[in-house]
Scaffold this active site. Sequence first.
Site, PDB file in Angstrom:
ATOM      1  N   ILE A  21      10.172 -12.099  -1.868  1.00  0.00           N
ATOM      2  CA  ILE A  21       9.414 -13.270  -2.325  1.00  0.00           C
ATOM      3  C   ILE A  21      10.272 -14.001  -3.354  1.00  0.00           C
ATOM      4  CG2 ILE A  21       7.257 -14.069  -3.362  1.00  0.00           C
ATOM      5  CD1 ILE A  21       6.833 -12.535  -0.705  1.00  0.00           C
ATOM      6  N   GLY A  51       0.735  -8.245 -16.010  1.00  0.00           N
ATOM      7  CA  GLY A  51       1.983  -8.948 -15.714  1.00  0.00           C
ATOM      8  C   GLY A  51       1.704 -10.309 -15.104  1.00  0.00           C
ATOM      9  N   ASP A  90       0.935  -3.467 -23.604  1.00  0.00           N
ATOM     10  CA  ASP A  90       1.979  -2.797 -22.839  1.00  0.00           C
ATOM     11  C   ASP A  90       1.312  -1.794 -21.911  1.00  0.00           C
ATOM     12  OD1 ASP A  90       4.031  -1.226 -21.865  1.00  0.00           O
ATOM     13  OD2 ASP A  90       4.893  -0.737 -23.819  1.00  0.00           O
ATOM     14  N   VAL A  91       1.377  -2.035 -20.614  1.00  0.00           N
ATOM     15  CA  VAL A  91       0.664  -1.173 -19.653  1.00  0.00           C
ATOM     16  C   VAL A  91       1.132   0.288 -19.703  1.00  0.00           C
ATOM     17  CG1 VAL A  91       0.149  -3.066 -18.049  1.00  0.00           C
ATOM     18  CG2 VAL A  91       2.211  -1.668 -17.686  1.00  0.00           C
ATOM     19  N   ASN A 102      -0.438  -5.631 -11.312  1.00  0.00           N
ATOM     20  CA  ASN A 102       0.756  -6.346 -10.856  1.00  0.00           C
ATOM     21  C   ASN A 102       1.999  -6.041 -11.687  1.00  0.00           C
ATOM     22  OD1 ASN A 102       2.234  -8.724  -9.520  1.00  0.00           O
ATOM     23  ND2 ASN A 102       2.204  -9.336 -11.682  1.00  0.00           N
ATOM     24  N   SER A 153       5.159  -2.713  -2.661  1.00  0.00           N
ATOM     25  CA  SER A 153       6.371  -3.359  -2.150  1.00  0.00           C
ATOM     26  C   SER A 153       6.741  -2.763  -0.809  1.00  0.00           C
ATOM     27  CB  SER A 153       7.524  -3.131  -3.139  1.00  0.00           C
ATOM     28  OG  SER A 153       8.763  -3.504  -2.567  1.00  0.00           O
ATOM     29  N   ALA A 159      10.102   5.072  -5.151  1.00  0.00           N
ATOM     30  CA  ALA A 159       9.274   6.218  -5.545  1.00  0.00           C
ATOM     31  C   ALA A 159       8.006   5.746  -6.256  1.00  0.00           C
ATOM     32  CB  ALA A 159      10.070   7.150  -6.458  1.00  0.00           C
ATOM     33  N   LYS A 208       6.477   2.750  -6.144  1.00  0.00           N
ATOM     34  CA  LYS A 208       5.552   2.013  -5.283  1.00  0.00           C
ATOM     35  C   LYS A 208       4.945   2.915  -4.202  1.00  0.00           C
ATOM     36  CE  LYS A 208       5.930  -1.851  -7.487  1.00  0.00           C
ATOM     37  NZ  LYS A 208       4.807  -2.251  -8.361  1.00  0.00           N
ATOM     38  N   TYR A 249      12.302   2.555  -7.784  1.00  0.00           N
ATOM     39  CA  TYR A 249      11.255   1.578  -7.455  1.00  0.00           C
ATOM     40  C   TYR A 249      10.500   2.011  -6.192  1.00  0.00           C
ATOM     41  CZ  TYR A 249       9.244  -3.173  -7.070  1.00  0.00           C
ATOM     42  OH  TYR A 249       8.400  -4.260  -7.011  1.00  0.00           O
TER      43      TYR A 249
END
Length: 242
Positions: free
Chosen positions: A187, A8, A60-61, A89, A141, A156, A158, A154
């Site tokens: 950010i 990313g 595509d990860v 990332n 995060s 969960a 991270k 999100y």
Amino acid sequence: MKYALVTGGSRGIGKAICLQLAKDTEYHILINYKTNKEAALETLNAIEALGGKATLLPFDVTNYAAVKTALNEWKIVNENSVIEVLVNNAGITKDNLFLWLSPNDWSQVINTSVNGFYNVTHNLIQEMLLNKFGRIINMVSVSGLKGTPGQTNYSAAKGAIIAATKALAQEVAKKKITVNAVAPGFIRTDMTSALDEKELKKSIPAHRFGAPEEVAHLVSFLASEKASYITGETISINGGIY
């Protein structure tokens, strides 16, 4: 030739990390992206303008087979090269209150962060172990540490990566591979552009959003020899939100 791969890496924090690694290190930067080739090329051009070297590496990860194929093909072309630094990332948000989170909103966010971490790291870890050196930096995060309402998916994802960071760090530390996580707060990027910055600043002790470059400096330090005794850590960069 030694390489650093940033998943990313075309925009936002990922782009800033690519640029900072190019400035601070001798690494040839591999810029991973999924669909936005235009942005990835902008990042590549910015690195070359600094006098650095970079190559685009699209995949595509979330797709293990695609990741494996892309990395194997890269290795065939660059047989005497090694990827020493991996910055996981790539990540997405699909925010909503849990009650209204669709199965797709849940699985896409988990797939990108958690399975993305597994898919890329799993394809690179063996070579790092054989070379007895590596730097794995996982972008997490503040949501993964304290939880954020409207971001259960999100948070969960991270949170899972934070736990995986601690476990993997212990498995590979003997081989001079460090595994750390960086947990940004608010950010200023495309991802946060829709947020009410004026209102949210009130909840941040530093009373401002961070810049992607500030996060990138921390990642660059963790990728360096100077950080060789730091592993299994999650380092917050959030202006004091706790």
